[in-house]
Design a protein around this motif. Structure first.
Motif, PDB file in Angstrom:
ATOM      1  N   ALA A  99      34.676  47.823  28.708  1.00 32.25           N
ATOM      2  CA  ALA A  99      34.774  47.122  30.028  1.00 32.25           C
ATOM      3  C   ALA A  99      33.614  46.393  30.229  1.00 32.25           C
ATOM      4  O   ALA A  99      33.763  45.384  30.977  1.00 32.25           O
ATOM      5  CB  ALA A  99      34.917  48.278  31.239  1.00 32.25           C
ATOM      6  N   LEU A 100      32.493  46.750  30.007  1.00 32.33           N
ATOM      7  CA  LEU A 100      31.182  46.288  30.426  1.00 32.33           C
ATOM      8  C   LEU A 100      30.560  45.330  29.366  1.00 32.33           C
ATOM      9  O   LEU A 100      29.861  44.356  29.811  1.00 32.33           O
ATOM     10  CB  LEU A 100      30.179  47.352  30.774  1.00 32.33           C
ATOM     11  CG  LEU A 100      30.736  48.104  31.995  1.00 32.33           C
ATOM     12  CD1 LEU A 100      29.563  49.072  32.475  1.00 32.33           C
ATOM     13  CD2 LEU A 100      31.022  47.026  33.003  1.00 32.33           C
ATOM     14  N   SER A 130      38.639  45.688  34.406  1.00 22.46           N
ATOM     15  CA  SER A 130      37.915  44.571  33.677  1.00 22.46           C
ATOM     16  C   SER A 130      38.982  43.943  33.086  1.00 22.46           C
ATOM     17  O   SER A 130      38.660  42.790  32.834  1.00 22.46           O
ATOM     18  CB  SER A 130      36.886  45.377  32.686  1.00 22.46           C
ATOM     19  OG  SER A 130      37.674  45.989  31.449  1.00 22.46           O
ATOM     20  N   LYS A 150      42.195  40.451  35.841  1.00 25.16           N
ATOM     21  CA  LYS A 150      41.237  39.459  36.527  1.00 25.16           C
ATOM     22  C   LYS A 150      41.628  39.400  37.875  1.00 25.16           C
ATOM     23  O   LYS A 150      40.771  39.125  39.188  1.00 25.16           O
ATOM     24  CB  LYS A 150      41.491  38.081  35.825  1.00 25.16           C
ATOM     25  CG  LYS A 150      41.414  37.939  34.534  1.00 25.16           C
ATOM     26  CD  LYS A 150      39.801  38.528  34.000  1.00 25.16           C
ATOM     27  CE  LYS A 150      39.657  38.630  32.381  1.00 25.16           C
ATOM     28  NZ  LYS A 150      38.325  39.182  32.407  1.00 25.16           N
TER      29      LYS A 150
END
Length: 351
Positions: free
Chosen positions: A144-145, A230, A233
């Motif tokens: 995710a990050l 994530s 959008k």
């Protein structure tokens, strides 16, 4: 499906169901507009219908206990060194770990596989994030990050292919396809083949596939909801299933997705029977992504130097295959010009 995603353009290779040796009539139009160069078929498949309108380069029979031998450019060569993206990979021993029951979720959606970097020149020089026993519990947060790229995206990057146009209103939000692990066939077909109706995007996923059982296990992890957020959008995710009815689907959403860890909105939307009717096709071209080289031959014995794509700089491409489009113009408009041009045997010529 994972095998197809290993190759450039493989995400656009249709997978067609066969019932008792017969291809369903509702897939004939889908096959026609796909216009494949190669057709792989299982033993006992009746090809009479498709042979009447297809003209592939070759048909390949898949042996009963064999594995299709797909050929093409390994999509790893589409990695862009100019970006900060890192390749997501795994240590190779996760099938023995606590992740083993959910490993197929990561393999199918992200082509989450082990790589031997010391044996692959390009990967050895590329940034990578490896999931191992030490960071296994943080896998959803990492996806995710971190700025990552997956081979499932590379397999549809910079592809010039037919996109099906349909009157069916296809939602462009991220779609979560849910199936029971004991009845996945139709849902997997839908997940895979729906890609042909979606406008190409080089850098994001259009769909995520998950079983009810995987969702029940993963939904307890807050980072899994962070992962879904994530990937979406618009913060809206459409939920769909070919085999679960809407009431059952809503129940699954309420229990596993609309909890205190929820970070996005989920909705169900009615749609027509798949495969959707095809009204037209759009040959997808991104002119700004193409690289052109121009050569002028001033002598009759001049030689044309074949242009090479950027990935061809690697020394490990001896087994890889790709095609180059060449446009030849005769400025003097001489007659019988085709007889004066010598091309390698087997070259496809379009006048």
């Amino acid at each position: 499906m994972c095998q197809n995603q290993k190759f450039w353009g493989g995400r656009y290779n249709p997978i067609i169901p066969v019932n008792n040796g017969e291809i369903p009539d509702n897939y004939l139009e889908y096959i026609k507009y796909s216009d494949p160069d190669f057709v792989f078929y299982s033993e006992g498949t009746n090809l009479t219908k498709v042979e009447s309108f297809l003209n592939p380069k070759k048909y390949y029979k898949i042996e009963k206990f064999g594995t299709p031998k797909f050929e093409g450019l390994d999509c790893t060569y589409l990695l862009e060194h100019s970006t900060d993206d890192a390749l997501l990979c795994e240590s190779g021993y996760l099938y023995k770990s606590n992740l083993k029951d959910n490993l197929q979720f990561y393999e199918l959606n992200f082509l989450f596989q082990s790589y031997f970097f010391d044996k692959h020149e390009l990967l050895h020089r590329y940034k990578k994030i490896t999931i191992n026993h030490d960071n296994l519990k943080d896998i959803n947060k990492i996806i995710a990050l971190e700025s990552l790229i997956y081979k499932s995206i590379l397999s549809k990057r910079d592809v010039y292919t037919n996109i099906f146009k349909t009157s069916e209103l296809i939602d462009q939000n991220l779609e979560l396809v849910i199936a029971d692990e004991n009845e996945q066939f139709n849902d997997l077909l839908y997940y895979w083949n729906r890609q042909m109706y979606l406008e190409k995007h080089n850098y994001c996923l259009n769909q995520i596939y998950i079983t009810v059982q995987q969702l029940e296990r993963l939904s307890n992890d807050r980072d899994f909801h962070l992962l879904l957020s994530s990937l979406s959008k618009s913060k809206d995710i459409k939920v769909h299933s070919e085999t679960l009815n809407n009431s059952r689907l809503q129940e699954i959403i309420n229990i596993n997705l609309l909890n205190d860890k929820k970070m996005v909105n989920f909705f169900i939307k009615e749609q027509g029977k798949f495969p959707f009717k095809i009204d037209d096709i759009q040959y997808y071209k991104h002119m700004d992504e193409k690289v052109y080289t121009k050569q002028v031959l001033i002598e009759n014995q001049g030689l044309l130097n074949l242009p090479k794509p950027s990935f061809a700089a690697s020394k490990n491409l001896s087994q890889e295959k790709w095609a180059v489009d060449i446009i030849i113009e005769d400025v003097n408009e001489q007659e019988n010009r085709r007889n004066k041009i010598k091309l390698p045997f087997g070259t496809f010529i379009f006048d």
